[in-house]
Enzyme design. Structure first.
Site, PDB file in Angstrom:
ATOM      1  N   LEU A  65       0.834  -1.207   0.000  1.00 33.59           N
ATOM      2  CA  LEU A  65       0.000   0.000   0.000  1.00 33.59           C
ATOM      3  C   LEU A  65       0.866   1.253   0.000  1.00 33.59           C
ATOM      4  CD1 LEU A  65      -2.425  -1.474   2.656  1.00 33.59           C
ATOM      5  CD2 LEU A  65      -2.963  -1.077   0.230  1.00 33.59           C
ATOM      6  N   THR A  96       6.303   0.662   2.056  1.00 34.86           N
ATOM      7  CA  THR A  96       7.306   1.455   2.772  1.00 34.86           C
ATOM      8  C   THR A  96       6.561   2.460   3.635  1.00 34.86           C
ATOM      9  OG1 THR A  96       8.884   1.277   0.959  1.00 34.86           O
ATOM     10  CG2 THR A  96       9.247   3.059   2.535  1.00 34.86           C
ATOM     11  N   LYS A 171      15.137   0.171   5.727  1.00 32.12           N
ATOM     12  CA  LYS A 171      14.775   0.655   4.379  1.00 32.12           C
ATOM     13  C   LYS A 171      14.901   2.191   4.321  1.00 32.12           C
ATOM     14  CE  LYS A 171      12.215   1.436   0.619  1.00 32.12           C
ATOM     15  NZ  LYS A 171      12.414   1.147  -0.751  1.00 32.12           N
ATOM     16  N   LYS A 246       8.957  11.159  -0.386  1.00 33.27           N
ATOM     17  CA  LYS A 246       8.243  10.484   0.712  1.00 33.27           C
ATOM     18  C   LYS A 246       9.240   9.767   1.642  1.00 33.27           C
ATOM     19  CE  LYS A 246       5.879   6.204   1.480  1.00 33.27           C
ATOM     20  NZ  LYS A 246       5.488   4.935   0.886  1.00 33.27           N
TER      21      LYS A 246
HETATM   22  P1  NAD Z   1       0.838   2.417  -6.144  1.00 34.40           P
HETATM   23  O1  NAD Z   1       0.225   3.707  -5.741  1.00 34.40           O
HETATM   24  O2  NAD Z   1       1.122   2.139  -7.581  1.00 34.40           O
HETATM   25  O3  NAD Z   1      -0.057   1.183  -5.594  1.00 34.40           O
HETATM   26  C1  NAD Z   1      -0.737   1.188  -4.358  1.00 34.40           C
HETATM   27  C2  NAD Z   1      -2.074   0.472  -4.569  1.00 34.40           C
HETATM   28  O4  NAD Z   1      -2.733   0.369  -3.311  1.00 34.40           O
HETATM   29  C3  NAD Z   1      -3.019   1.251  -5.501  1.00 34.40           C
HETATM   30  O5  NAD Z   1      -3.452   0.401  -6.567  1.00 34.40           O
HETATM   31  C4  NAD Z   1      -4.185   1.653  -4.592  1.00 34.40           C
HETATM   32  O6  NAD Z   1      -5.448   1.681  -5.257  1.00 34.40           O
HETATM   33  C5  NAD Z   1      -4.122   0.558  -3.536  1.00 34.40           C
HETATM   34  N1  NAD Z   1      -4.770   0.918  -2.274  1.00 34.40           N
HETATM   35  C6  NAD Z   1      -4.637   2.056  -1.562  1.00 34.40           C
HETATM   36  N2  NAD Z   1      -5.395   1.992  -0.434  1.00 34.40           N
HETATM   37  C7  NAD Z   1      -5.995   0.775  -0.453  1.00 34.40           C
HETATM   38  C8  NAD Z   1      -6.896   0.118   0.437  1.00 34.40           C
HETATM   39  N3  NAD Z   1      -7.333   0.696   1.561  1.00 34.40           N
HETATM   40  N4  NAD Z   1      -7.322  -1.125   0.106  1.00 34.40           N
HETATM   41  C9  NAD Z   1      -6.899  -1.728  -1.048  1.00 34.40           C
HETATM   42  N5  NAD Z   1      -6.062  -1.152  -1.920  1.00 34.40           N
HETATM   43  C10 NAD Z   1      -5.610   0.094  -1.616  1.00 34.40           C
HETATM   44  O7  NAD Z   1       2.180   2.296  -5.282  1.00 34.40           O
HETATM   45  P2  NAD Z   1       3.463   1.378  -5.592  1.00 34.40           P
HETATM   46  O8  NAD Z   1       4.414   2.104  -6.477  1.00 34.40           O
HETATM   47  O9  NAD Z   1       2.986   0.010  -5.950  1.00 34.40           O
HETATM   48  O10 NAD Z   1       4.135   1.343  -4.139  1.00 34.40           O
HETATM   49  C11 NAD Z   1       3.592   0.577  -3.070  1.00 34.40           C
HETATM   50  C12 NAD Z   1       4.524   0.697  -1.888  1.00 34.40           C
HETATM   51  O11 NAD Z   1       5.820   0.216  -2.250  1.00 34.40           O
HETATM   52  C13 NAD Z   1       4.724   2.140  -1.393  1.00 34.40           C
HETATM   53  O12 NAD Z   1       4.770   2.136   0.007  1.00 34.40           O
HETATM   54  C14 NAD Z   1       6.057   2.545  -2.002  1.00 34.40           C
HETATM   55  O13 NAD Z   1       6.728   3.529  -1.245  1.00 34.40           O
HETATM   56  C15 NAD Z   1       6.799   1.220  -1.982  1.00 34.40           C
HETATM   57  N6  NAD Z   1       7.864   1.101  -2.989  1.00 34.40           N
HETATM   58  C16 NAD Z   1       7.645   1.508  -4.278  1.00 34.40           C
HETATM   59  C17 NAD Z   1       8.672   1.388  -5.221  1.00 34.40           C
HETATM   60  C18 NAD Z   1       8.454   1.823  -6.646  1.00 34.40           C
HETATM   61  O14 NAD Z   1       9.438   1.909  -7.394  1.00 34.40           O
HETATM   62  N7  NAD Z   1       7.234   2.097  -7.085  1.00 34.40           N
HETATM   63  C19 NAD Z   1       9.916   0.846  -4.840  1.00 34.40           C
HETATM   64  C20 NAD Z   1      10.106   0.398  -3.544  1.00 34.40           C
HETATM   65  C21 NAD Z   1       9.058   0.531  -2.618  1.00 34.40           C
END
Ligand code: NAD
Length: 298
Positions: A65, A96, A171, A246
């Site tokens: 999330l 994260t 992290k 963030k």
């Molecule tokens: P994203 O915004 O693409 O995906 C998050 C998903 O969660 C969305 O589809 C959203 O609709 C869903 N969501 C939000 N609230 C919800 C709820 N209450 N119930 C069900 N679904 C819900 O984000 P992402 O890029 O996939 O990143 C996810 C996590 O991973 C974050 O914490 C981010 O910091 C971390 N992260 C991302 C990357 C990257 O490169 N994108 C790398 C490392 C870590």
């Protein structure tokens, strides 16, 4: 093979879930945004329309999330999943988030006799697709062992950082360093260019000298120096600038908590805040290079 419920099928969650399907798990998925689950559904996942439904019959629940408030909302409270899962369900959060939220969820889970680990990832969307992520786990020894057996299908390295919340803390430290390294690499390359150096030659020199670092080695921020990196593809992410902001913000919060001095991290956070305010938050975090280029005197 056991059943996994996966909640949060965004940029990271979708490819991670697909790798679990490839590994042979039966997968149940839920996302607030119904379009997010289309790809995994095509790969064989069963889509549900609520948290209550998706966790039914699951042996393991994985959440991916955006931030701490989403994780608290999904796990805690009367309709949170801690109240919905059966006794032996194992819980993994790979988002994260701030360590405090992870500790609160772990504490509440343990009060209900449930095992929860925080397991944030490093490696980005490319790592999620290739199943080469690094997982950084916080939790008990037995929680780590259970988590590793699942996480190994989505990643190459699975580390045990320590107790609950320590995965998130490690992290945060890593990404604080990454933000500083990227800022410094952009700064050094831009200084060289403005003093007549060829960025490719300068990069080769620094790669064999003491300035060598991850950004220079694998993710050069100067367009045209390296193939197959965001800087050579109009800074398409990759890892978005807004996510770096963030994570540096999480570093600032952690430093306030422990009263630690993080002058370099604070500076990097401010650089990203200014860069993002110029409309760059969706670009890859290496686009900070353009921030330096804009500072040229006329
Ligand atoms: P994203 O915004 O693409 O995906 C998050 C998903 O969660 C969305 O589809 C959203 O609709 C869903 N969501 C939000 N609230 C919800 C709820 N209450 N119930 C069900 N679904 C819900 O984000 P992402 O890029 O996939 O990143 C996810 C996590 O991973 C974050 O914490 C981010 O910091 C971390 N992260 C991302 C990357 C990257 O490169 N994108 C790398 C490392 C870590």
């Amino acid at each position: 093979m056991s059943t996994i419920a996966f909640i949060g099928l965004g940029n990271m969650g979708s490819p991670m879930a697909e790798n679990l399907l490839t590994a042979g798990y039966s997968l149940q998925v839920f996302d607030l945004d119904s379009s997010a689950t289309q790809s995994v559904e095509q790969h064989g996942a069963k889509v549900f329309s609520s948290i209550e439904q998706v966790v039914q019959g699951a042996d393991v629940v994985i959440t991916m999330l955006p931030a701490g408030q989403h994780v608290r909302a999904v796990y805690l409270g009367k309709s949170g999943l801690l109240n919905l899962v059966s006794n032996n369900t194992f819980l993994i959060d790979s988002s994260t988030i701030d360590p405090e939220s992870a500790r609160v969820v772990a504490f509440e889970a343990s009060a209900k006799g449930l095992d929860f680990v925080d397991a944030p990832v490093s490696g980005g969307v490319a790592g999620a697709k290739a199943a080469t992520l690094t997982f950084i786990v916080g939790g008990t020894d037995s929680g780590f062992d259970k988590a590793k057996s699942v996480l190994q299908h989505m990643g190459k390295n699975v580390f045990h950082a320590g107790k609950a919340g320590d995965g998130q803390m490690a992290k945060i430290c890593n990404n604080l360093l990454l933000g500083i390294l990227m800022s410094g690499t952009c700064e050094a390359l831009n200084l060289g260019i403005e003093n007549g150096l060829d960025p490719k030659v300068l990069s080769d020199i620094m790669l064999q000298s003491s300035g060598r670092n991850w950004a220079l080695e694998l993710y050069n921020p100067c367009p045209g120096v390296m193939d197959n990196v965001p800087s050579s593809n109009q800074f398409q992410p990759g890892f978005m600038s807004k996510l770096m902001l963030k994570d540096l913000g999480l570093g600032m919060d952690a430093a306030a908590q422990s009263q630690s001095a993080i002058p370099m991290g604070a500076l990097a956070r401010n650089l990203y805040a200014m860069h993002n305010a110029n409309g760059n938050e969706q670009l890859d975090f290496s686009s900070l290079f353009e921030f330096y280029q804009r500072q040229q005197k006329s």
